[in-house]
Design an enzyme around this catalytic site. Structure first.
Site, PDB file in Angstrom:
ATOM      1  N   SER A  32      -0.904   0.501  -5.408  1.00 54.20           N
ATOM      2  CA  SER A  32      -1.945   1.492  -5.218  1.00 54.20           C
ATOM      3  C   SER A  32      -2.735   1.669  -6.509  1.00 54.20           C
ATOM      4  O   SER A  32      -3.208   0.711  -7.102  1.00 54.20           O
ATOM      5  CB  SER A  32      -1.332   2.811  -4.734  1.00 54.20           C
ATOM      6  OG  SER A  32      -2.331   3.658  -4.219  1.00 54.20           O
ATOM      7  N   ASP A  57      -1.414  -1.422   6.278  1.00 53.74           N
ATOM      8  CA  ASP A  57      -2.044  -0.611   5.233  1.00 53.74           C
ATOM      9  C   ASP A  57      -3.555  -0.597   5.454  1.00 53.74           C
ATOM     10  O   ASP A  57      -4.248  -1.553   5.127  1.00 53.74           O
ATOM     11  CB  ASP A  57      -1.700  -1.181   3.857  1.00 53.74           C
ATOM     12  CG  ASP A  57      -2.221  -0.326   2.710  1.00 53.74           C
ATOM     13  OD1 ASP A  57      -2.949   0.655   2.962  1.00 53.74           O
ATOM     14  OD2 ASP A  57      -1.891  -0.645   1.549  1.00 53.74           O
ATOM     15  N   HIS A  66       0.215   2.449   4.267  1.00 54.29           N
ATOM     16  CA  HIS A  66       0.189   2.295   2.809  1.00 54.29           C
ATOM     17  C   HIS A  66       1.538   2.643   2.190  1.00 54.29           C
ATOM     18  O   HIS A  66       1.914   2.098   1.146  1.00 54.29           O
ATOM     19  CB  HIS A  66      -0.908   3.195   2.229  1.00 54.29           C
ATOM     20  CG  HIS A  66      -1.116   3.025   0.760  1.00 54.29           C
ATOM     21  ND1 HIS A  66      -1.438   1.817   0.178  1.00 54.29           N
ATOM     22  CD2 HIS A  66      -1.025   3.913  -0.261  1.00 54.29           C
ATOM     23  CE1 HIS A  66      -1.556   1.964  -1.127  1.00 54.29           C
ATOM     24  NE2 HIS A  66      -1.300   3.220  -1.434  1.00 54.29           N
TER      25      HIS A  66
END
Length: 325
Positions: free
Chosen positions: A99, A265, A298
């Site tokens: 991320s 994701d 995610h």
């Protein structure tokens, strides 16, 4: 830190004390407490005429440097590099991040190409897309619409708890997926057999999001949320390091790469990872890519499993035994 055999590399695990853009756990001290340096930092920013945009005009890693320098009362060239220098570590075997941590890992590759043998950016991007920016903006607006935010000067009174809770709820939705929410919640009701026909939390998913919002307020600062999400929005590896081209930016990298994405994701979709891989291949870099089948959105890179550790372990063994540029 631990040595890897007799190799000229050192593995160093560095745990960041920052809340990442994807909302991972961070337990900061309360800026309202007397003697807390974070309070002084926020108050200094608030007193500036350009207080809002002051830090976020800078790229991601420069933002972190400026924030740390403000806390220390001195200029900090780069806290990460300074820490490695202090520990006597010349080169890292690997820099890995997911991320927003993946964004920082990519910047390390182009800023310190000689200090890193390999990189594993996962569930990340070289620049946030419009959808990601949009969700960040809704979260920021939720905070700023809370009367208690008071243009960021709330440390002597009530914090913008409602706005921050809503911002967290919005963000948390982006970390999940349709499939994971169907498995986890479906349309099941929360502690009731029928609808209440009012605005209580009838569904389990409503109750869950409200809980996540309340819990977040107890451990995170609203102004920090504003700055960090804005920094993530402004991050653009190509623009900041390659004159607008990710290919040019990544031409500076010398490390081996393992880029990983996850099928479900939708916050950092696979095509963004493929763009990183494509730019690396155009530069003749040694890069491997894997898209992991996962249903958890995610959040998949945070959920324990067998596939991700196996990939990372195999990659690091190859880097260690094969050397690097």
């Amino acid at each position: 830190a631990s040595q890897v055999g007799d190799a000229a590399f050192t593995v160093l695990l560095l745990w960041s004390v920052l809340e990442t853009e994807d909302g991972q756990p961070f337990d900061p001290p309360d800026p309202r407490e007397s003697g807390n340096p974070e309070r002084a930092v926020h108050q200094d920013l608030l007193q500036r005429e350009d207080r809002g945009p002051h830090l976020v005009r800078q790229p991601l890693r420069q933002l972190l440097r400026a924030a740390l320098g403000a806390e220390l009362g001195e200029a900090v060239a780069d806290p990460d590099a300074a820490l490695l220098d202090h520990l006597g570590i010349e080169r890292l075997l690997c820099v890995m991040g997911g991320s927003m941590g993946g964004m920082q890992a990519l910047e390390w590759m182009v800023e310190y190409p000689q200090r890193v043998a390999s990189a594993i950016p996962h569930a990340t991007t070289s620049r946030l897309n419009a959808q990601g920016i949009a969700f960040d903006e809704v979260g920021r607006q939720a905070i700023m619409a809370d009367p208690n935010w008071n243009h960021g000067d709330y440390y002597e009174g009530s914090k913008p708890a409602l706005g921050l809770a809503v911002a967290r709820m919005i963000g948390h939705i982006t970390y999940l997926s349709d499939e994971s929410m169907r498995h986890k919640f479906g349309r099941r009701l929360q502690d009731k057999s029928d609808f209440s026909f009012n605005f209580d939390a009838d569904f389990q998913v409503e109750s869950y999001l409200r809980y996540q919002g309340r819990k977040f307020v107890d451990r995170f600062d609203a102004n920090s949320f504003l700055y960090i999400t804005k920094a993530a929005d402004y991050f653009d590896l190509g623009k900041q390091h390659g004159g607008g081209s990710a290919v040019v930016a990544l031409s500076k990298a010398r490390a081996r790469f393992l880029v990983i994405s996850f099928t479900s994701d939708w916050l950092y979709p696979t095509y963004q990872s493929r763009e990183i891989v494509k730019a690396l291949k155009k530069n003749g870099r040694d890069v491997s890519f894997c898209e992991i089948e996962a249903e958890w959105g995610h959040d998949a890179f945070l959920i324990p499993g067998e596939r991700l550790p196996k990939l990372i372990r195999g990659f690091l063994e190859r880097v260690h035994h094969g050397g690097a540029d």
